[in-house]
Design an enzyme around this catalytic site. Structure first.
Site, PDB file in Angstrom:
ATOM      1  N   THR A 168       0.707  -1.257   0.176  1.00  0.00           N
ATOM      2  CA  THR A 168      -0.159   0.144   0.050  1.00  0.00           C
ATOM      3  C   THR A 168       0.698   1.238   0.103  1.00  0.00           C
ATOM      4  O   THR A 168       0.501   2.324  -0.395  1.00  0.00           O
ATOM      5  CB  THR A 168      -0.884   0.304   1.296  1.00  0.00           C
ATOM      6  OG1 THR A 168      -0.166  -0.033   2.443  1.00  0.00           O
ATOM      7  CG2 THR A 168      -2.118  -1.068   0.917  1.00  0.00           C
ATOM      8  N   CYS A 220      18.722   3.693  -3.554  1.00  0.00           N
ATOM      9  CA  CYS A 220      18.327   4.338  -4.802  1.00  0.00           C
ATOM     10  C   CYS A 220      19.442   5.649  -5.157  1.00  0.00           C
ATOM     11  O   CYS A 220      19.638   5.761  -6.279  1.00  0.00           O
ATOM     12  CB  CYS A 220      17.053   5.120  -4.772  1.00  0.00           C
ATOM     13  SG  CYS A 220      16.743   6.179  -3.203  1.00  0.00           S
ATOM     14  N   GLN A 248      18.398  14.678  -4.473  1.00  0.00           N
ATOM     15  CA  GLN A 248      17.194  13.679  -4.468  1.00  0.00           C
ATOM     16  C   GLN A 248      15.964  14.155  -4.461  1.00  0.00           C
ATOM     17  O   GLN A 248      15.541  14.935  -3.673  1.00  0.00           O
ATOM     18  CB  GLN A 248      17.769  12.529  -3.318  1.00  0.00           C
ATOM     19  CG  GLN A 248      19.189  12.301  -3.546  1.00  0.00           C
ATOM     20  CD  GLN A 248      19.366  11.203  -2.602  1.00  0.00           C
ATOM     21  OE1 GLN A 248      20.592  10.932  -2.335  1.00  0.00           O
ATOM     22  NE2 GLN A 248      18.571  10.393  -1.940  1.00  0.00           N
ATOM     23  N   LYS A 270      25.090   5.227   3.422  1.00  0.00           N
ATOM     24  CA  LYS A 270      24.953   4.377   2.577  1.00  0.00           C
ATOM     25  C   LYS A 270      25.447   4.662   1.082  1.00  0.00           C
ATOM     26  O   LYS A 270      26.033   3.841   0.375  1.00  0.00           O
ATOM     27  CB  LYS A 270      23.229   4.452   2.347  1.00  0.00           C
ATOM     28  CG  LYS A 270      22.704   3.938   3.594  1.00  0.00           C
ATOM     29  CD  LYS A 270      21.126   3.982   3.166  1.00  0.00           C
ATOM     30  CE  LYS A 270      20.040   3.771   4.373  1.00  0.00           C
ATOM     31  NZ  LYS A 270      18.869   4.321   4.155  1.00  0.00           N
ATOM     32  N   ARG A 300      18.056  17.074  -0.578  1.00  0.00           N
ATOM     33  CA  ARG A 300      16.756  16.763  -0.968  1.00  0.00           C
ATOM     34  C   ARG A 300      16.549  18.148  -1.732  1.00  0.00           C
ATOM     35  O   ARG A 300      16.598  19.155  -1.448  1.00  0.00           O
ATOM     36  CB  ARG A 300      15.677  16.438   0.266  1.00  0.00           C
ATOM     37  CG  ARG A 300      14.495  16.147  -0.357  1.00  0.00           C
ATOM     38  CD  ARG A 300      14.257  14.862  -0.601  1.00  0.00           C
ATOM     39  NE  ARG A 300      14.590  13.849   0.415  1.00  0.00           N
ATOM     40  CZ  ARG A 300      14.463  12.511   0.083  1.00  0.00           C
ATOM     41  NH1 ARG A 300      14.672  12.067  -0.872  1.00  0.00           N
ATOM     42  NH2 ARG A 300      14.805  11.619   1.174  1.00  0.00           N
ATOM     43  N   HIS A 311      16.949  11.117  -9.204  1.00  0.00           N
ATOM     44  CA  HIS A 311      18.140  11.440  -8.440  1.00  0.00           C
ATOM     45  C   HIS A 311      19.316  11.870  -9.136  1.00  0.00           C
ATOM     46  O   HIS A 311      19.760  11.005 -10.191  1.00  0.00           O
ATOM     47  CB  HIS A 311      18.573  10.353  -7.473  1.00  0.00           C
ATOM     48  CG  HIS A 311      17.526  10.222  -6.096  1.00  0.00           C
ATOM     49  ND1 HIS A 311      16.568  10.783  -6.066  1.00  0.00           N
ATOM     50  CD2 HIS A 311      17.819   9.044  -5.501  1.00  0.00           C
ATOM     51  CE1 HIS A 311      15.931  10.306  -4.984  1.00  0.00           C
ATOM     52  NE2 HIS A 311      16.728   9.188  -4.578  1.00  0.00           N
ATOM     53  N   THR A 336      12.424   5.817  -8.214  1.00  0.00           N
ATOM     54  CA  THR A 336      11.604   4.781  -7.806  1.00  0.00           C
ATOM     55  C   THR A 336      11.360   3.693  -8.949  1.00  0.00           C
ATOM     56  O   THR A 336      10.767   2.621  -8.646  1.00  0.00           O
ATOM     57  CB  THR A 336      10.027   5.433  -7.696  1.00  0.00           C
ATOM     58  OG1 THR A 336       9.444   5.831  -8.777  1.00  0.00           O
ATOM     59  CG2 THR A 336      10.136   6.416  -6.525  1.00  0.00           C
TER      60      THR A 336
END
Length: 361
Positions: free
Chosen positions: A13, A158, A184, A213, A244, A251, A337
């Site tokens: 969801t 990502c 991003q 990361k 961001r 990105h 995504t």
């Protein structure tokens, strides 16, 4: 035609779960037959549970609208209905680890979009074009989990997809130092402008955990399999800043790199143009034909114009030039995504099916 493999989306969801639903609509190999989520959504149809918070472009696919959402914690029940699962849950890290291992122990392969298992030594973290050989570690993982068919494979963060493929194509020249700043999209935080209005006309110079990361995960991708685990590479040295920015998807990275054996600009462009990986060799359904696309124009790649290249599964580069401190600098871009999340995980599942790791139960 062989029958499609049955898939459950656990965490179906949320925004990444919605991308899975969308990407698997009419997929030639896989069919979504079950969706699981938190107890809040369980018992409702998928349409009822996401209608007011559908966040991805396009509408809810007809095939899944009437699937009744199940409780993700009822592992045996969900796993018993499908051949494998995609996992994109929003939970604490230790809870995700336990949940994914519980699914794997039922003999069900788990392809995870979550970060919880990215550093588990015998769990492969895969960009299919770059380190498909890491899936060999699954044999050791199955032994540990006590299953002959279940396992967990994960997709990396990502942020790294915008520059790691471009650097990977140049590994022969031995990159020694890399500086990358990533710009991003807000969908990386599972949000859009409606539910994050403070991002309009704004830049936030911090994304929790992202820099660690972005600096460490490439070294695991470039690592090797030894004694049933992944041993990370020791080079290149990578430092990053992750920011961001007010865009929906995509990105972008600005990258500086030095090499042990400095290539010419022509050699770099040739490597990018010619680079192919296992997904291209196998002709996997989600694989981009051209993995890395270079733009000659000075003002490309642009997030809005170029993030959807190769259905969002390609990576684009541009502005390659020599630098005064490092050997070269360039700009990279990937769809966070699609290539960076759900699409990358679907491609991993296709690779694992093609290599015989995922089969009908």
């Amino acid at each position: 035609m062989t029958e499609k493999l049955k898939v459950a989306i656990v965490g179906g969801t949320g925004m990444v779960g919605q991308r899975f639903v969308q990407l698997l609509d009419q997929h030639p190999w896989f069919q979504v037959t079950a969706i699981a989520a938190s107890t809040n959504s369980a018992g409702k149809t998928y349409e009822e549970s996401v209608q007011s918070r559908w966040k991805v472009p396009g509408s809810i696919p007809e095939e899944v609208k009437n699937i009744v959402v199940q409780d993700a914690s009822k592992v045996e029940e969900v796993a018993g209905q499908v051949d494998f699962v995609f996992c994109a849950v929003d939970m604490k890290k230790d809870e995700i680890k336990a949940l994914e291992e519980a699914y794997a122990r039922t003999g069900t392969p788990v392809i995870s979009n979550n970060s919880a298992h990215r550093w588990t030594p015998d769990v492969p973290m895969v960009i299919p074009e770059i380190n498909p050989g890491h899936i060999e570690v699954i044999a050791a993982q199955r032994k540990r989990l006590g299953t002959s068919t279940g396992f967990i494979a994960v997709k990396p963060n990502c942020s790294i997809q915008s520059y790691v493929p471009a650097l990977h194509a140049l590994l022969d020249f031995k990159p020694t130092k890399v500086v990358a700043s990533t710009y991003q999209a807000i969908s990386g935080a599972g949000k859009n402008f409606t539910d994050w209005p403070e991002m309009l006309d704004n830049v936030i110079p911090y994304i929790g955990g992202e820099e660690e990361k972005s600096e460490q995960e490439p070294l695991r991708i470039w690592g090797s399999v030894a004694n049933g685990e992944i041993v990370k590479a020791s080079a290149p040295l990578i430092t990053t800043q992750c920011i961001r920015v007010p865009v929906t998807d995509g990105h972008l990275a600005t990258v500086f790199v030095s090499f042990e054996k400095k290539p010419s600009k022509a050699e770099i462009l040739e490597r990018w143009q010619q680079f192919k990986g296992r997904p291209q060799e196998l002709g996997l359904p989600s694989a981009p034909q051209q993995f890395i696309t270079y733009f000659e124009e000075e003002n490309r790649p642009q997030t809005k114009l170029d993030r959807d290249i190769e259905r969002g599964m390609g990576v684009s580069t541009g502005r390659l030039r020599e630098d005064t401190i490092y050997d070269y600098k360039f700009v990279g871009l990937s769809h966070n995504t699609l290539r960076g999340a759900a699409g990358g995980a679907v491609l991993i599942a296709e690779l694992l099916k093609a290599e015989g790791y995922i089969q009908a139960k």
